[in-house]
Structure formats: C-alpha cells, structure tokens
Design a protein around this motif. Sequence first.
Motif, PDB file in Angstrom:
ATOM      1  N   GLY A  12     -14.504 -18.071  42.951  1.00  0.00           N
ATOM      2  CA  GLY A  12     -13.432 -18.545  42.079  1.00  0.00           C
ATOM      3  C   GLY A  12     -13.722 -18.323  40.612  1.00  0.00           C
ATOM      4  N   MET A  13     -15.000 -18.353  40.235  1.00  0.00           N
ATOM      5  CA  MET A  13     -15.376 -18.120  38.829  1.00  0.00           C
ATOM      6  C   MET A  13     -14.915 -16.753  38.335  1.00  0.00           C
ATOM      7  N   GLY A  14     -14.913 -15.785  39.254  1.00  0.00           N
ATOM      8  CA  GLY A  14     -14.544 -14.429  38.862  1.00  0.00           C
ATOM      9  C   GLY A  14     -13.101 -14.291  38.430  1.00  0.00           C
ATOM     10  N   MET A  15     -12.256 -15.246  38.795  1.00  0.00           N
ATOM     11  CA  MET A  15     -10.837 -15.182  38.482  1.00  0.00           C
ATOM     12  C   MET A  15     -10.493 -15.833  37.141  1.00  0.00           C
ATOM     13  N   THR A  16     -11.477 -16.452  36.499  1.00  0.00           N
ATOM     14  CA  THR A  16     -11.196 -17.167  35.255  1.00  0.00           C
ATOM     15  C   THR A  16     -11.251 -16.235  34.057  1.00  0.00           C
ATOM     16  N   ASP A  17     -10.455 -16.545  33.038  1.00  0.00           N
ATOM     17  CA  ASP A  17     -10.480 -15.748  31.813  1.00  0.00           C
ATOM     18  C   ASP A  17     -11.783 -15.932  31.049  1.00  0.00           C
ATOM     19  N   GLU A  18     -12.448 -17.054  31.271  1.00  0.00           N
ATOM     20  CA  GLU A  18     -13.671 -17.339  30.540  1.00  0.00           C
ATOM     21  C   GLU A  18     -14.831 -16.444  30.959  1.00  0.00           C
ATOM     22  N   LEU A  19     -14.797 -15.932  32.176  1.00  0.00           N
ATOM     23  CA  LEU A  19     -15.892 -15.104  32.680  1.00  0.00           C
ATOM     24  C   LEU A  19     -15.562 -13.626  32.450  1.00  0.00           C
ATOM     25  N   ALA A  20     -16.509 -12.901  31.898  1.00  0.00           N
ATOM     26  CA  ALA A  20     -16.265 -11.510  31.489  1.00  0.00           C
ATOM     27  C   ALA A  20     -15.946 -10.598  32.662  1.00  0.00           C
ATOM     28  N   VAL A  21     -16.535 -10.864  33.845  1.00  0.00           N
ATOM     29  CA  VAL A  21     -16.394  -9.922  34.956  1.00  0.00           C
ATOM     30  C   VAL A  21     -14.935  -9.700  35.334  1.00  0.00           C
ATOM     31  N   GLY A  22     -14.098 -10.729  35.202  1.00  0.00           N
ATOM     32  CA  GLY A  22     -12.679 -10.570  35.521  1.00  0.00           C
ATOM     33  C   GLY A  22     -11.985  -9.585  34.607  1.00  0.00           C
ATOM     34  N   HIS A  23     -12.425  -9.511  33.370  1.00  0.00           N
ATOM     35  CA  HIS A  23     -11.831  -8.585  32.411  1.00  0.00           C
ATOM     36  C   HIS A  23     -12.252  -7.141  32.705  1.00  0.00           C
ATOM     37  N   TYR A  24     -13.471  -6.971  33.207  1.00  0.00           N
ATOM     38  CA  TYR A  24     -13.886  -5.626  33.637  1.00  0.00           C
ATOM     39  C   TYR A  24     -13.045  -5.177  34.831  1.00  0.00           C
ATOM     40  N   PHE A  25     -12.749  -6.108  35.731  1.00  0.00           N
ATOM     41  CA  PHE A  25     -11.890  -5.790  36.873  1.00  0.00           C
ATOM     42  C   PHE A  25     -10.494  -5.379  36.404  1.00  0.00           C
ATOM     43  N   LYS A  26      -9.952  -6.102  35.427  1.00  0.00           N
ATOM     44  CA  LYS A  26      -8.623  -5.758  34.902  1.00  0.00           C
ATOM     45  C   LYS A  26      -8.615  -4.360  34.290  1.00  0.00           C
ATOM     46  N   ARG A  27      -9.657  -4.049  33.517  1.00  0.00           N
ATOM     47  CA  ARG A  27      -9.694  -2.727  32.880  1.00  0.00           C
ATOM     48  C   ARG A  27      -9.821  -1.625  33.928  1.00  0.00           C
ATOM     49  N   LEU A  28     -10.671  -1.823  34.919  1.00  0.00           N
ATOM     50  CA  LEU A  28     -10.822  -0.826  35.972  1.00  0.00           C
ATOM     51  C   LEU A  28      -9.519  -0.636  36.747  1.00  0.00           C
ATOM     52  N   THR A  29      -8.787  -1.720  36.950  1.00  0.00           N
ATOM     53  CA  THR A  29      -7.495  -1.637  37.638  1.00  0.00           C
ATOM     54  C   THR A  29      -6.499  -0.826  36.822  1.00  0.00           C
ATOM     55  N   MET A  30      -6.472  -1.041  35.527  1.00  0.00           N
ATOM     56  CA  MET A  30      -5.564  -0.299  34.655  1.00  0.00           C
ATOM     57  C   MET A  30      -5.932   1.180  34.569  1.00  0.00           C
ATOM     58  N   ILE A  31      -7.227   1.465  34.576  1.00  0.00           N
ATOM     59  CA  ILE A  31      -7.674   2.856  34.504  1.00  0.00           C
ATOM     60  C   ILE A  31      -7.147   3.658  35.690  1.00  0.00           C
ATOM     61  N   ASP A  32      -7.073   3.040  36.853  1.00  0.00           N
ATOM     62  CA  ASP A  32      -6.564   3.739  38.030  1.00  0.00           C
ATOM     63  C   ASP A  32      -5.149   4.264  37.811  1.00  0.00           C
ATOM     64  N   SER A  33      -4.335   3.546  37.040  1.00  0.00           N
ATOM     65  CA  SER A  33      -2.934   3.945  36.854  1.00  0.00           C
ATOM     66  C   SER A  33      -2.722   4.826  35.628  1.00  0.00           C
ATOM     67  N   GLU A  34      -3.727   5.008  34.800  1.00  0.00           N
ATOM     68  CA  GLU A  34      -3.559   5.814  33.587  1.00  0.00           C
ATOM     69  C   GLU A  34      -3.642   7.305  33.904  1.00  0.00           C
ATOM     70  N   PHE A  35      -2.705   8.068  33.381  1.00  0.00           N
ATOM     71  CA  PHE A  35      -2.668   9.527  33.555  1.00  0.00           C
ATOM     72  C   PHE A  35      -2.606   9.935  35.030  1.00  0.00           C
ATOM     73  N   GLY A  36      -2.034   9.087  35.872  1.00  0.00           N
ATOM     74  CA  GLY A  36      -1.908   9.416  37.285  1.00  0.00           C
ATOM     75  C   GLY A  36      -2.858   8.608  38.142  1.00  0.00           C
ATOM     76  N   ASN A  37      -2.335   7.974  39.199  1.00  0.00           N
ATOM     77  CA  ASN A  37      -3.177   7.134  40.053  1.00  0.00           C
ATOM     78  C   ASN A  37      -3.815   7.954  41.179  1.00  0.00           C
ATOM     79  N   ILE A  38      -4.470   7.260  42.111  1.00  0.00           N
ATOM     80  CA  ILE A  38      -5.177   7.940  43.205  1.00  0.00           C
ATOM     81  C   ILE A  38      -4.241   8.854  43.985  1.00  0.00           C
ATOM     82  N   ASP A  39      -3.083   8.349  44.370  1.00  0.00           N
ATOM     83  CA  ASP A  39      -2.151   9.144  45.181  1.00  0.00           C
ATOM     84  C   ASP A  39      -1.684  10.396  44.441  1.00  0.00           C
ATOM     85  N   HIS A  40      -1.371  10.244  43.164  1.00  0.00           N
ATOM     86  CA  HIS A  40      -0.909  11.386  42.374  1.00  0.00           C
ATOM     87  C   HIS A  40      -1.967  12.479  42.324  1.00  0.00           C
TER      88      HIS A  40
END
Length: 385
Positions: free
Chosen positions: A339-367
């Motif tokens: 549950g800690m990983g889902m909080t804004d206070e913990l940095a790891v969740g923000h790394y997950f958000k950035r990695l998720t966004m990177i997948d959709s930038e300039f074309g996702n996996i399927d593209h």
Amino acid sequence: MDFNFTEEQTMIRDSLARLIREQYDWDTRVGVVNSESGWRPEMWAQFAELGLLMAPFSEEDGGLGGGPVDAMVVMEEFGKGLVVEPFVPSVVCAGGFLKHAGTAAQKEEHLQAIMGAASTFAFAYAEPRGRYNLADLETTAKKDGSGYVLNGHKAVVIGAPWADKLIVTARTGGDRRDAGGISVFIVDKAASGVTARDYPTVDGRRASEVYLENVSVGADALIGAEGEALPLIERVVDEAIAATCAEAMGAMGVAHKMTVEYSRQRKQFGTPIGKFQVLQHRMVDMFMEHEQSISMTYMATLKLDEDEVERKKAVSAAKVRIGQSGRFVGQESIQIHGGMGMTDELAVGHYFKRLTMIDSEFGNIDHHMRRYTALSAGEMKAAAE
C-alpha cells in the motif's frame, strides 16, 4: 559494437549525477512539480552552463561534438532524478530538426539559443485523431505571399507552458494521411493567433493544447523542403524515442534499487521480506528486465545513423522492450512496496507513473510492434523478389 563511453561522456555523467544528487533531491523535485511554474528556469540555465544542452551537437554547429550517445547519457541521469525540464522537446526534437535540415541562418538564430538556454522549444506534432501516425495531420499551412498561414489544433504538447517557440508539423498539400505534403515550421508562441490551454500531466510535467488560428509565419520559418518533411520528422522522432528509452532506463534502475532497499527494511513475521525466496525471484526478474532495456537502448542509439529501415527497426524494438520492461518493473515495485507504493509521499509511485507515461509517448508497445513487423515483412518481400 563499442560500449565504452568516452572520457567526455563520463565527465558529463558524473557532473550531472552530482548536480541532481545535490540540487534535485526528492523533496526539491516535489516542490518544483507542485509550484506554479512546474519547473526551474535557473536549473535549465545551469544545465546549459554544464554544456548539457550543447552535448548532442557537432562542433560545426557550435556544440561539443557529441551525438545520440551523449543525449543518452544525459537522459539516463535525468531518468534517475525524474527531471522534468524539457531536454527532449527542446534539445533533441527542436535541435534535431535544426541540425538535420536547418539553414545556416536558422541555426545561428535558434540552435545557438537552444544550446545557451536563451530559448526553449516544444514539439507540436500530435493531434487529437492522429493516434501515433505522424502523417495523420489536419493542421494546415497555406501559402500567403512568401509566407504561410497556419490553422489547427495540436494535442498534449509536452513542455509548451515553458516554451517561447514551437516546432509545428502541418500539411501544405495532399490529403489527411498522405506521406507527401507535410512541412515543419518554427512558430513563435507569442504570435497572434496562437492560444494554449496548459495543464499538469500525471507524471509531474506540464503540457498544453495548442490552437493555431490564422497564424502568419514568414518563409524563414520553414525547416527543410516544403511538403517533403515526413522522413525528417520520422528521423527526429526516432532520436527522441531513443533518448526517452534512456530516461526509462535510468528510472527503472532507481525503482529496482528502491524496491530492494525497502525489502531489506520491511519486516513480516519478524523477518525482512527480502529474505522470502518468491520476492527474491521477482526482484531478480526486475533486474533482468532492466538489463535487457539497457542493451536494447544502446543498440537503438548506436543505430540512429544507419539506413532508414535498420534505424526504425532498432528503435521500435527498443521501444517495445522499454514498454514491456517499464510496465513490469513499475508494477512489481508497487506490489512489493504494498500500500505504501500507492502513496504520493513515496517516490517509487512517481517512478511508476513516469514509466507508464513513457510507454505511450511517441507510440506505445502495440504501435511499435506493428511497425517492426511491417518493416521486417518489407525486408523479406524485397529479399524474395
């Protein structure tokens, strides 16, 4: 392939890592992202002083004589620190258009300004109905005397709230999805007819919806030949993808490291959870995904100067690997943190958000899987003939 970095590249990496460690720590980043501006122009200027904005450009253009590998070195460190400043939109994309196809006058005016942090660019290419197709353009640029008049809507223009100039793709001829008839323009963001709706993105950056209504530009705003810009756009976007993959490479490394450290501290039944074999296996899998991403990013970066088909295949293969690995590493890091990983206070969740966004930038996996498959099929057909 030579995977050794030059002395200059190592110096850039070490200097940037130290700067981020000392002046871009987690608490500082949170404050910057939550501020009204969302970035630090003074930090951007400091990056310029270190030579980071000059690193990917040739000495003939006033740079440090580097190239895509130098951009990769910078972006990996930016990924480790979740740096939000617009290196890809301004340096890799805008700088890429100028270094590949800009006139001497355009380079003198704009490329020098980019390298010195005197001007910041954003790349306005995506459209609401484009779906990763760089040729799917409804924005138009019609001749008006010696210049052009632009009309259209550009979506999710990353870094536009901080930019004073835009690189805009527009159709000067042909139908909506034609490969021909596409041109690239430099547009002053303060020009009459340019309006923007700014907003924060889920990963802490800023973007804009940009609207162009009868925006007049001169003939000197055109980069390259009129109506023949698609190959140029594809080349610059491939360079941007390689740089973004390097950013993901850095972010994955930190997410994995944070997860390992957490597993050593978090106890269950009186034992650190890192001693549980099933979690050890998952963290080893995270390590392997990260290592594969490094290899694929290196390959794509080193093949950016090869022929078009080889470049595109290498970049698409890397983007698929980064998308898959980033998703795996991000999800596993959140799972192991609980549950800690889902909080804004913990940095790891923000790394997950950035990695998720990177997948959709300039074309996702399927593209990119489709692009790679189409390119491979084209090679097989040509060989058979």
